[in-house]
Scaffold this active site. Structure first.
Site, mmCIF file in Angstrom:
data_model
loop_
_atom_site.group_PDB
_atom_site.id
_atom_site.type_symbol
_atom_site.label_atom_id
_atom_site.label_comp_id
_atom_site.label_asym_id
_atom_site.label_seq_id
_atom_site.Cartn_x
_atom_site.Cartn_y
_atom_site.Cartn_z
ATOM 1 N N GLU A 135 0.827 -1.196 0.000
ATOM 2 C CA GLU A 135 0.000 0.000 0.000
ATOM 3 C C GLU A 135 0.865 1.250 0.000
ATOM 4 O O GLU A 135 1.879 1.327 0.685
ATOM 5 C CB GLU A 135 -0.984 0.026 1.168
ATOM 6 C CG GLU A 135 -2.094 1.067 1.000
ATOM 7 C CD GLU A 135 -2.869 0.905 -0.307
ATOM 8 O OE1 GLU A 135 -2.377 1.415 -1.347
ATOM 9 O OE2 GLU A 135 -3.939 0.277 -0.314
ATOM 10 N N ASP B 229 -7.481 -0.811 -2.645
ATOM 11 C CA ASP B 229 -8.591 0.136 -2.706
ATOM 12 C C ASP B 229 -9.473 -0.116 -3.930
ATOM 13 O O ASP B 229 -10.168 0.773 -4.400
ATOM 14 C CB ASP B 229 -8.071 1.578 -2.716
ATOM 15 C CG ASP B 229 -7.134 1.868 -3.890
ATOM 16 O OD1 ASP B 229 -6.836 0.930 -4.674
ATOM 17 O OD2 ASP B 229 -6.692 3.026 -4.024
#
Length: 517
Positions: free
Chosen positions: A241, A315
């Site tokens: 991430e 996401d």
């Protein structure tokens, strides 16, 4: 499908038996392999269990990953009618019974609606919901898009095109926080792109970007905005991430090589301020360690959340492509001996390309494609040397040489995927068939990645049960179809008129014949 603006003129409208595991691990380390005709004596998750790092998620559409597993591998749902069935292994610990899918999905195509977790933790992968980067639910993979062989058996992988993805946000046993884990995936090293992000592994449970260290997943592709390795890619990297990492630092890390085996083993291991990248040929040989060391700055301790993703980012970034065959996640950091044994087991699975029976689509050959419905057997897929449209037209021995050339196609390796094909017209223009807003056109190759994707089609067994159909490489639920004499890429029963379910299977099936020109 995303509609792109045009700058050109407007177009026409669970576990294995404990007594056998230790012996099997030793045999695999010695290079032993089980016979594909019998149930396996030890599979990857048996090896990890013996290592003390048990599988807490195990997904595969090609085979069982525990020697004792005989439950469902995946679920398929028909595009026509919406009914579903499960595909099981042929035997406990064996290969997928692809005949179930082929029979159930005849005269249409199926999507993969669920990939079952073989570990007993219930971490099944289903349609990914919306996230911070993209709406949802995501598109589901065409179940017939990735035929391969394993142990001499025809099986199917999970062919991810942009917009597709799978997820489980409510998991059991997956590492969270700074806990250790191991992950591997077997992927198609020739099917990748630079979109974000073709991942398999640990991600956020809320489908948003929750910052550095919120996820730890295997990434495979050519994206280089955050990190990259040597050569032109694809690379195995870790998606943690807010960054794809090929080593301890952001950006370029020379030790992470381009890895593009047809069948590629990709591994990520992660512990307390320690992680590693391993990779190799899933069809032969051993693993290499491409990186092993400390976490990047800002990623210790980790803040993993424990969701599982396939084909997307944490996401729900879903602009990537790739093909997945099998993968697992473990509790704990596997030993080198276990990883070597798992690689030996993967090699023993016998992954190989599936030879489409009698395929005439060899690079450099010329072919004409005859329509197969009873109405139209005198018609052929034809370009237009005086324009740019593609459809079907009647061609006979007395037709003009111009028309015969318009109905002849030069087969070339797929511009975006060498396992597929592109069709260049033989009428002298040098143009290729490409799709745009679903319709087919003849256009010159402008060298862009988008053109390459739109001009690449994958020959598959004919949707009507014979001959051949041509799947769009970047929209794998769409096949070349003639509808009202015009060429399109079409799904079975979609929202457009050319997606009509009536005659879809016949209209998307083509008979290759000797070239007219």
């Amino acid at each position: 499908m995303t509609h792109r603006p045009r700058s050109r003129r407007t177009r026409r409208t669970l576990l294995a038996l404990a007594a056998t595991v230790t012996l099997a691990l030793g045999a695999l380390l010695a290079g032993g392999a089980s016979s594909p005709s019998r149930a396996a004596t030890s599979q990857p998750c048996d090896i990890y269990a013996t290592d003390g790092t048990p599988c807490v998620a195990a997904h595969s559409t090609t085979r069982a990953l525990f020697a004792a597993y005989d439950g469902p591998l995946y679920k398929v749902t028909r595009a026509s009618g919406g009914t579903s069935t499960n595909v099981y292994p042929l035997t406990a610990g064996g290969y997928a019974n692809s005949a179930t899918q082929d029979s159930f999905c005849a005269q249409t195509y199926c999507t993969i609606t669920e990939i079952y977790d073989q570990s007993g933790h219930g971490n099944n992968l289903t349609d990914a919901p919306a996230g911070g980067a993209a709406g949802g639910p995501d598109i589901l993979a065409n179940a017939a898009a990735a035929p391969v062989e394993a142990g001499g058996h025809k099986v199917y992988g999970v062919y991810i095109s942009p917009g597709m993805g799978y997820r489980d946000d409510s998991t059991s046993g997956i590492a969270t926080g700074n806990a250790s884990e191991g992950e591997y995936a077997v992927v198609d090293g020739t099917h990748s792109d630079n979109g974000c992000c073709f991942d398999y592994g640990n991600a956020e449970t809320n489908n948003d970007d929750d910052g550095a260290g919120a996820m730890e997943a295997i990434y495979f592709g050519t994206e280089n905005a955050w990190g990259y390795g040597s050569g032109s890619g694809p690379w195995i990297m870790a998606d943690m991430e807010n960054g794809l990492f090929s080593g301890s630092g952001a950006g370029y890390n020379a030790g992470d090589p381009t890895t593009d085996y047809r069948f590629t083993t990709a591994m990520i291991e992660g512990g307390a301020n320690q992680w590693a990248i391993l990779g190799g040929n899933a069809a032969s040989g051993s693993l290499s360690t491409d990186y092993s060391g400390v976490r990047p700055s800002g990623y210790n301790p980790m803040k993993k959340q424990g969701a599982i993703i396939l084909g997307i980012g944490g996401d729900n970034s879903d602009s990537s492509a790739g093909t997945f065959y099998e993968g697992v996640m473990t509790s704990g950091y596997p030993t080198a001996a276990a990883e070597a044994a798992v690689q030996a087991n993967i090699v023993s699975a016998g992954y190989a390309s599936y030879p489409l029976p009698g395929s005439p689509f060899t690079a450099g050959t010329e072919v004409s494609l005859q329509a197969t419905p009873p109405c139209c057997t005198g018609d052929y897929l034809t370009g237009n040397s005086s324009g740019d449209d593609v459809g079907i037209a009647s061609v006979t021995a007395s037709s003009s040489s111009t028309l015969k050339a318009d109905a002849t196609w030069i087969v070339e390796p797929g511009l975006a995927n060498s396992s597929c094909v592109s069709f260049k017209t033989a009428n002298g223009s040098g143009d290729y068939i490409r799709h745009y807003d679903y319709e087919l056109y003849l256009e010159p190759n402008d060298g862009t990645n988008q053109f390459a994707l739109d001009a690449t089609f994958c020959p598959r067994a004919g949707n009507s049960g014979s001959d051949y159909s041509f799947m769009s490489d970047n929209y794998s639920a769409q096949y070349i179809r003639h509808y009202d004499y015009v060429g399109y890429i079409a799904s079975d029963g979609g929202s457009n008129s050319w997606d009509a379910a009536s005659l879809w299977d016949e209209d998307t099936t083509w008979l290759p014949v000797s070239a007219w020109s």
